[in-house]
Design an enzyme around this catalytic site. Structure first.
Site, PDB file in Angstrom:
ATOM      1  N   SER A  88       0.852  -1.178   0.000  1.00 12.68           N
ATOM      2  CA  SER A  88       0.000   0.000   0.000  1.00 12.68           C
ATOM      3  C   SER A  88       0.899   1.243   0.000  1.00 12.68           C
ATOM      4  CB  SER A  88      -0.872  -0.034   1.249  1.00 12.68           C
ATOM      5  OG  SER A  88      -1.604   1.144   1.285  1.00 12.68           O
ATOM      6  N   GLY A  89       0.645   2.131  -0.917  1.00 11.79           N
ATOM      7  CA  GLY A  89       1.418   3.377  -0.998  1.00 11.79           C
ATOM      8  C   GLY A  89       2.646   3.251  -1.878  1.00 11.79           C
ATOM      9  N   THR A 108      -1.610   2.494  -8.037  1.00 12.83           N
ATOM     10  CA  THR A 108      -2.691   3.226  -8.716  1.00 12.83           C
ATOM     11  C   THR A 108      -2.110   4.269  -9.670  1.00 12.83           C
ATOM     12  OG1 THR A 108      -4.028   2.857  -6.776  1.00 12.83           O
ATOM     13  CG2 THR A 108      -4.805   4.530  -8.304  1.00 12.83           C
ATOM     14  N   ASN A 147      -0.994   5.528   3.163  1.00 11.52           N
ATOM     15  CA  ASN A 147      -1.204   6.188   1.860  1.00 11.52           C
ATOM     16  C   ASN A 147      -2.398   7.141   1.985  1.00 11.52           C
ATOM     17  OD1 ASN A 147      -1.563   6.910  -0.759  1.00 11.52           O
ATOM     18  ND2 ASN A 147      -1.780   4.826  -1.569  1.00 11.52           N
ATOM     19  N   SER A 179      -5.287   5.753  -0.506  1.00 12.53           N
ATOM     20  CA  SER A 179      -5.156   4.299  -0.595  1.00 12.53           C
ATOM     21  C   SER A 179      -6.397   3.672  -1.235  1.00 12.53           C
ATOM     22  CB  SER A 179      -4.952   3.751   0.819  1.00 12.53           C
ATOM     23  OG  SER A 179      -4.779   2.369   0.748  1.00 12.53           O
ATOM     24  N   SER A 180      -6.152   2.781  -2.201  1.00 16.93           N
ATOM     25  CA  SER A 180      -7.288   2.098  -2.838  1.00 16.93           C
ATOM     26  C   SER A 180      -7.799   1.061  -1.857  1.00 16.93           C
ATOM     27  CB  SER A 180      -6.835   1.392  -4.113  1.00 16.93           C
ATOM     28  OG  SER A 180      -6.002   2.235  -4.853  1.00 16.93           O
ATOM     29  N   GLY A 232      -2.201  -3.736  -2.102  1.00 11.51           N
ATOM     30  CA  GLY A 232      -0.916  -4.381  -1.846  1.00 11.51           C
ATOM     31  C   GLY A 232      -0.961  -5.261  -0.619  1.00 11.51           C
ATOM     32  N   GLU A 289      -0.583  -6.471   2.879  1.00 14.49           N
ATOM     33  CA  GLU A 289      -0.749  -5.616   4.055  1.00 14.49           C
ATOM     34  C   GLU A 289      -0.385  -6.357   5.337  1.00 14.49           C
ATOM     35  OE1 GLU A 289      -4.096  -2.197   3.350  1.00 14.49           O
ATOM     36  OE2 GLU A 289      -4.665  -3.959   4.507  1.00 14.49           O
TER      37      GLU A 289
HETATM   38  N1  ATP Z   1       5.237   7.980 -10.171  1.00 15.88           N
HETATM   39  C1  ATP Z   1       4.902   8.755  -9.151  1.00 15.88           C
HETATM   40  N2  ATP Z   1       5.244  10.049  -9.176  1.00 15.88           N
HETATM   41  C2  ATP Z   1       4.919  10.859  -8.166  1.00 15.88           C
HETATM   42  N3  ATP Z   1       4.257  10.468  -7.067  1.00 15.88           N
HETATM   43  C3  ATP Z   1       3.875   9.208  -6.975  1.00 15.88           C
HETATM   44  C4  ATP Z   1       4.174   8.295  -8.026  1.00 15.88           C
HETATM   45  N4  ATP Z   1       3.677   7.109  -7.659  1.00 15.88           N
HETATM   46  C5  ATP Z   1       3.089   7.276  -6.446  1.00 15.88           C
HETATM   47  N5  ATP Z   1       3.206   8.548  -6.047  1.00 15.88           N
HETATM   48  C6  ATP Z   1       2.710   9.120  -4.766  1.00 15.88           C
HETATM   49  O1  ATP Z   1       2.466   8.115  -3.891  1.00 15.88           O
HETATM   50  C7  ATP Z   1       1.101   8.122  -3.435  1.00 15.88           C
HETATM   51  C8  ATP Z   1       0.580   6.741  -3.304  1.00 15.88           C
HETATM   52  O2  ATP Z   1       0.506   6.109  -4.544  1.00 15.88           O
HETATM   53  P1  ATP Z   1      -0.680   5.101  -4.936  1.00 15.88           P
HETATM   54  O3  ATP Z   1      -1.968   5.606  -4.462  1.00 15.88           O
HETATM   55  O4  ATP Z   1      -0.509   4.808  -6.362  1.00 15.88           O
HETATM   56  O5  ATP Z   1      -0.290   3.874  -4.082  1.00 15.88           O
HETATM   57  P2  ATP Z   1      -0.934   2.438  -4.178  1.00 15.88           P
HETATM   58  O6  ATP Z   1       0.185   1.502  -4.435  1.00 15.88           O
HETATM   59  O7  ATP Z   1      -2.045   2.441  -5.119  1.00 15.88           O
HETATM   60  O8  ATP Z   1      -1.444   2.248  -2.709  1.00 15.88           O
HETATM   61  P3  ATP Z   1      -2.721   1.457  -2.217  1.00 15.88           P
HETATM   62  O9  ATP Z   1      -2.391   0.003  -2.266  1.00 15.88           O
HETATM   63  O10 ATP Z   1      -2.902   1.942  -0.850  1.00 15.88           O
HETATM   64  O11 ATP Z   1      -3.801   1.842  -3.113  1.00 15.88           O
HETATM   65  C9  ATP Z   1       0.363   8.868  -4.490  1.00 15.88           C
HETATM   66  O12 ATP Z   1      -0.759   9.509  -3.942  1.00 15.88           O
HETATM   67  C10 ATP Z   1       1.409   9.849  -4.966  1.00 15.88           C
HETATM   68  O13 ATP Z   1       1.437  10.952  -4.099  1.00 15.88           O
HETATM   69 MG    MG Z   2      -3.981   2.285  -4.958  1.00 14.07          MG
END
Ligand code: ATP
Ligand code: MG
Length: 1106
Positions: free
Chosen positions: A107-108, A112, A157, A160-161, A387, A389
């Site tokens: 997560s984070g 996404t 996050n 977070s999704s 992800g 957890e």
């Molecule tokens: N390529 C990137 N460039 C800039 N910032 C990023 C990038 N990837 C992720 N981030 C930052 O990290 C944060 C978390 O990313 P994201 O929501 O994609 O995580 P996730 O893997 O989907 O987490 P979760 O499993 O909780 O959904 C985003 O809100 C953004 O601020």
């Molecule tokens: Mg996500």
């Protein structure tokens, strides 16, 4: 020209972990850190992309970058998520292979974000057009909607999704997007009612309260204040960097683009509002006679508002919170709910409502974005699933168990598709393979999902079992069944290996996941798996007039009462994961492994331990090993030969024979070291990517040569065609030019000829002219000479003829005289004696007649003095008499024409002539002046009206100068003459100065000269004489004197007035007698006469000489 680049250019660390030397966990992490520090967040393991979350926006997602990576070889540029997206898209479009992009990580870690980057890249590079753009836009805009309802701020996050998402994007044969299908997995619905500390509920609740207009909020019966709602956690309601109000606008806009109707949006918001209201409903116990407590709604206001929003009858819902109907085998029983059960029912309703709303949203979006065309689609799946957890404090519950199970399955598919597939392929292809030990997590999956004794199966069994079922009985069951499993750990295990393990509480069990050990607390497992919603509640919801509510709770329909229990949450999830796995297995996988560099969600921090943990559980190092042990690249012989045949003369342009032999010849010819490749049954295996790059490089060079050749031939052809065209044109131009030049030359010659011709003609003409002129002169000379000659001849002849005529005349006269003489002599005797007198009379008569006719030319004017000269001397006396008689006669005739007045005038003139003719020098000048009489027009002039009336009929009125007796100077006076007197009056006033009766006038004296002076002398002793005589001067002297004289002659009673004409006369001035003397003055006197008093006795008037 395109710049040839490679992954190896300007590398920081190594861009592909396959190239890492030495390969171990430390060097792996050092390489990651090194690259991360230089903002290189992407690194490859072969075709797998590792993505580090930078936690800040990097300038690597610009449209220029998209262009840079577009249609480029995967290994050509530095690692990037775009390279993977491009590879996947191109192999989908060009090789017709369905793709899936599997994004995994904690997560984070950025899953996404990665999925959105892949989608935006594909949107940017695929086809364009109005329809295609609309589809793209809808697909992209589905993200904000799902994120608002399915994402929340967690400790790890901020976005977070809280659900798993798999999206199939469908393309047509050209690679243009047609639509998509979204599948969602297990929304973390418990978050609706309760959030861990420091976390928030789903974004949509906060967005609605912050971003909706006052009007909307009023309609939804909501208050902007978060603290009014029990379901909203307050300590972290505001998140840094999140603008809920702006996000709300984005979400509404996105919903509109995706195709939600305004009414639908409103319904959705009403449900969200209803959930907030539901959370505020509280219960109180009420004792019943049977001793049990029964719950009652505390404050009915929220309940009422919620019912109003959803169109539910309040009493129905209220009852549903207090009673529960149990149906079994045709029997219906109603039991009361205590307060705890009521709260449970309330939360279950809220959770169900929200999760069903979420599923409805996904279905609704799918409806909008589904591909219209029925043709076969190519599909690219993007999997963004929560992800792995692990809560460190051991607070992992049913949700984590499910999430981790899903990740376990994904890992398995990764292992299956990469490692196992790889090995199997080597075996299939008969390539030597040194077996690599890797951990296959199938055993863990089996522990969880096995239908007989898997954890999920046991949980279901426990949930369905009659009797008392608790989380503890479930744990007991696990302890008995899974005791032997090497990945299951529990304190109460019969195999008391963990009896003394204090890190493992009694109410928990632990599973050794591939990613590490996770401790699960069993509390809530049964309930969450059951996911029980009392039928009374679903029926109450179904009764709502809100249409969306009825759709969400179809089981509430009394007509479709189903006594069978609904499938458990675990069962459903397992089934959907199973479907997903099957789906993924049919596609070509592309992996993005996301790694989170730190726990603090900040940029620039790289926590080794955290990264190491992720690298380990993702099995990345193992992944590299497998990659390196085997061959990095493989390709069927046919396509390999097709691709590289131009590198060898023997295979170019066509290889006749088996493809495998062709590849052998090709690689030998290209002198690729034998250890770099291996020949499989149907494929060639290339060990090192570098070898591949070299081949690619040579191919590209070769292609350039080929291109040059094609260019050469084309240019040759083009130039030749151009040349031929030029040549043809040149001939045409030359022909036209020659024609033009010849025309010009001809025109010049023609004009020169004309000039010459004209000169010659001129010269000839002048010659002829000269000739003609000469001839003419000759002719004229001849004529002149001839004329002179003829003249001479003629004159001579004339003289001769005249002489002859004179002679003949003389002869004739002489002859006549002689003949006359003869005749007279002959005939004298025959003439009468008085014949001579008759001839004489006749002759005289003829002469007189001619004389009188000659007098006829004389005019009738009396002034005409002409008279013809006398013709004959004998008429002299008669001639003079005749002249006189004729003059008298014509005078008489002339007078006969006169009127009386004219006659009087002429009489006066005649009188003047008698008085003055030859006596006074002034007279001749007066003859031609008519006597006007009244020069002052006294009757008409109003100035003299008074004067006019004072006198009788005026005969003469004139302006005269009265000579001053003292100095001889003149002063103007009016002079009037009447029949009886003359009057002197003032010129200006007309006042009478003197009036003298004519009888008193004795005489008038004037000079002989041409002056106008005259003296009026009065009779001595008369009444007027006392003032003395008047000396006056006038221009009309002649007229005045004549008139005075005329009056004197006509008046019978008076003496005639004497007129004395002399140059010296006496004038009586009062007492004195003064002599007035006229002398001839010099020219200095001017034109008029000047009078001067010389002495007492003499007044001298000098008159200018004429
Ligand atoms: N390529 C990137 N460039 C800039 N910032 C990023 C990038 N990837 C992720 N981030 C930052 O990290 C944060 C978390 O990313 P994201 O929501 O994609 O995580 P996730 O893997 O989907 O987490 P979760 O499993 O909780 O959904 C985003 O809100 C953004 O601020
Ligand atoms: Mg996500």
């Amino acid at each position: 020209m395109e710049v040839k680049t490679s992954l190896l250019d300007n590398m920081i660390g190594v861009g592909d972990m396959v190239l890492l030397e030495p390969l171990n966990e430390d060097s792996f992490i050092v390489n990651l850190r090194n690259r991360f520090d230089h903002n290189e967040i992407y690194t490859y393991i072969g075709s797998v992309v590792i993505s580090m979350n930078p936690y800040r926006s990097l300038p690597i997602y610009t449209p220029q970058k998209v262009e840079e990576y577009r249609n480029r070889n995967f290994y050509e540029l530095s690692p990037h998520i775009y390279a993977l997206a491009d590879e996947a898209y191109r192999s989908l479009r060009d090789q017709d292979k369905d793709q899936c992009i599997l994004i995994t990580g904690e997560s984070g870690a950025g899953k996404t974000e990665a999925s959105k980057l892949v989608m935006s890249y594909v949107a940017a590079v695929c086809g364009k057009g109005q329809e295609v753009n609309k589809v793209k836009e809808q697909l992209l805009q589905s993200n904000p909607v799902l994120e608002a309802f399915g994402n929340a701020k967690t400790m790890r996050n901020d976005n977070s999704s809280r659900f798993g998402k798999y999206m199939d994007i469908e393309f047509d044969f050209k690679g243009d997007p047609l639509g998509g299908v979204i599948s969602n997995y297990l929304l973390e619905k418990s978050r609706v009612c309760k959030q861990p500390r420091g976390e928030r509920n789903f974004h949509i609740f906060y967005q609605l309260l912050s971003g909706a207009s006052d009007d909307t909020l009023m309609k939804l019966k909501l208050d902007r204040d978060f603290s009014k709602y029990n379901y909203l956690s307050l300590d972290s309601a505001n998140v840094n960097g999140l603008d809920d109000a702006a996000s709300f606008r984005t979400v509404r806009n996105a919903m509109q683009i995706v195709g939600f109707m305004e009414a639908e949006v409103q319904s959705v918001l009403e449900l969200v509002a209803a959930i907030l209201k539901l959370g505020n409903i509280e219960f109180k116990p009420e004792s019943r006679v049977n001793g049990f407590d029964e719950s009652r709604v505390k404050d009915k206001n929220d309940l009422k508002e919620m019912c109003e929003l959803l169109g539910i009858e309040q009493s129905v819902l209220e009852r549903a919170f207090s009673y529960r109907t149990v149906e079994a085998k045709m029997e219906k029983m109603s039991t009361t709910l205590n307060v705890a059960q009521a709260y449970y029912a309330r939360d279950a309703l809220a959770k169900n409502l929200y999760s069903r709303l979420f599923s409805w949203l996904v279905t609704r979006i799918n409806e909008s974005i589904k591909a219209q065309a029925k043709t076969r689609h190519k599909v690219m799946g993007v999997l963004d699933i929560y992800g792995f957890e692990i809560f460190e404090d051991g607070d992992n519950s049913f949700e984590q168990f499910i999430i981790n199970y899903c990740n376990e399955k994904l890992q398995q598919i990764f292992i299956e598709l990469t490692l196992r597939e790889e090995q199997e392929e080597y075996i299939r292809e008969d390539i030597e393979w040194t077996n690599i030990e890797y951990f296959n997590n199938a055993v863990i999956c089996d522990l969880i999902e096995n239908n007989q004794n898997g954890i999920l199966a046991m949980l279901d069994e426990e949930c369905l079992r009659p009797g008392t079922v608790t989380d503890d009985t479930f744990l007991d069951k696990l302890n008995t069944i899974c005791a032997e499993h090497q990945h299951f750990e529990s304190r109460l295990n019969k195999n008391s290996k963990f009896l003394t393990d204090h890190s493992l509480p009694h109410s928990c069990f632990r599973i050794q996941h591939y990613a590490g050990k996770v401790l699960y607390r069993v509390e809530g497992f049964v309930d969450k798996n059951n996911d029980l919603l009392y039928r009374d509640l679903s029926q109450a919801m179904y009764k709502a007039t809100h249409s969306l509510m009825r759709q969400l709770f179809p089981e509430g329909n009394p007509a479709k009462v189903n006594l069978k229990r609904p499938p458990t949450a675990g069962f459903q999830f397992k089934a959907s994961v199973g479907v997903l796995m099957k789906n993924l297995q049919t596609k070509n996988p592309n992996y993005i492994r996301c790694i989170k560099p730190n726990d603090k969600k900040v940029a620039h921090i790289f926590t080794d331990s955290l990264v190491c943990h992720q690298v380990r559980y993702l099995g990345l190092v193992e992944n590299v090993r497998v990659r390196r042990a085997g061959y990095a690249f493989r390709q069927p012989y046919e396509s390999c030969l097709e691709r590289y045949k131009m590198l060898c003369k023997k295979t170019w342009p066509q290889w006749r024979g088996p493809a495998r032999d062709g590849v052998v010849v090709l690689l030998t010819d290209c002198s690729v070291p034998t250890e770099e490749f291996a020949y499989g049954r149907s494929k060639i295996f290339i060990r090192n990517p570098r070898t591949l790059f070299t081949l690619e490089e040579r191919r590209r060079a070769c292609l350039e040569d080929l291109a040059t050749l094609i260019q050469k031939i084309y240019r040759g052809w083009k130039s030749r065609t151009h040349f031929l065209l030029l040549k043809k044109s040149q001939v045409v131009v030359a022909a036209w030019y020659r024609r033009y030049a010849q025309q010009n030359k001809y025109q010049k010659i023609k004009s020169a000829t004309l000039v010459m011709q004209s000169f010659i003609r001129g010269w000839k003409a002048r010659n002829i002219l000269r000739q003609l002129k000469y001839e003419k002169r000759c002719k004229e000379a001849v004529t002149t000479i001839a004329a002179y000659w003829h003249g001479t001849q003629a004159r001579r002849e004339l003289r001769r003829l005249k002489e002859e005529a004179r002679r003949k005349h003389a002869v004739a006269i002489i002859w006549a005289y002689w003949l006359g003489l003869q005749v007279r002599r002959e005939y004298r005797k025959f003439f009468r004696a008085n014949a001579g007198k008759k001839i004489y009379d006749f002759t005289i008569q003829r002469i007189m007649q001619k004389y009188f006719l000659g007098l006829k030319t004389t005019t009738m004017s009396p002034m005409d003095n002409t008279w013809p000269a006398k013709p004959y001397g004998f008429l002299e006396g008669a001639h003079t008499q005749l002249r006189r008689i004729f003059h008298l006669w014509r005078c008489k005739k002339y007078r006969g024409q006169f009127t009386e007045e004219k006659k009087a005038v002429y009489e006066e003139k005649l009188e003047a002539s008698e008085i003055f003719k030859d006596k006074k020098a002034l007279y001749p000048s007066s003859v031609s002046q008519p006597f006007k009489g009244d020069y002052l027009e006294i009757q008409k002039n109003p100035k003299y009206q008074k004067l006019n009336s004072a006198v009788e009929e005026v005969l003469l009125a004139d302006l005269v100068n009265k000579i001053n007796r003292a100095n001889g100077k003149g002063s103007p006076r009016l002079f009037l003459l009447t029949k009886s007197n003359f009057v002197l009056a003032d010129q200006k006033t007309g006042q009478v100065k003197a009036s003298v009766p004519l009888p008193d006038l004795a005489s008038v004296s004037v000079s002989t000269q041409s002056d106008g002076f005259f003296a009026l002398k009065l009779k001595e002793g008369s009444a007027s004489a006392s003032k003395g005589d008047f000396l006056l001067s006038s221009e009309h002297l002649i007229e005045i004197i004549t008139k005075l004289h005329h009056i004197g002659t006509t008046a019978a009673d008076r003496d005639q007035i004497n007129i004395d004409i002399s140059d010296e006369f006496l004038v009586q001035f009062k007492q004195d007698k003064v002599c007035v003397k006229f002398i001839q003055g010099g020219p200095k006197n001017g034109n008029s006469a000047a009078c001067k008093r010389k002495n007492n006795r003499l007044l001298e008037v000098s008159v200018p000489s004429p």
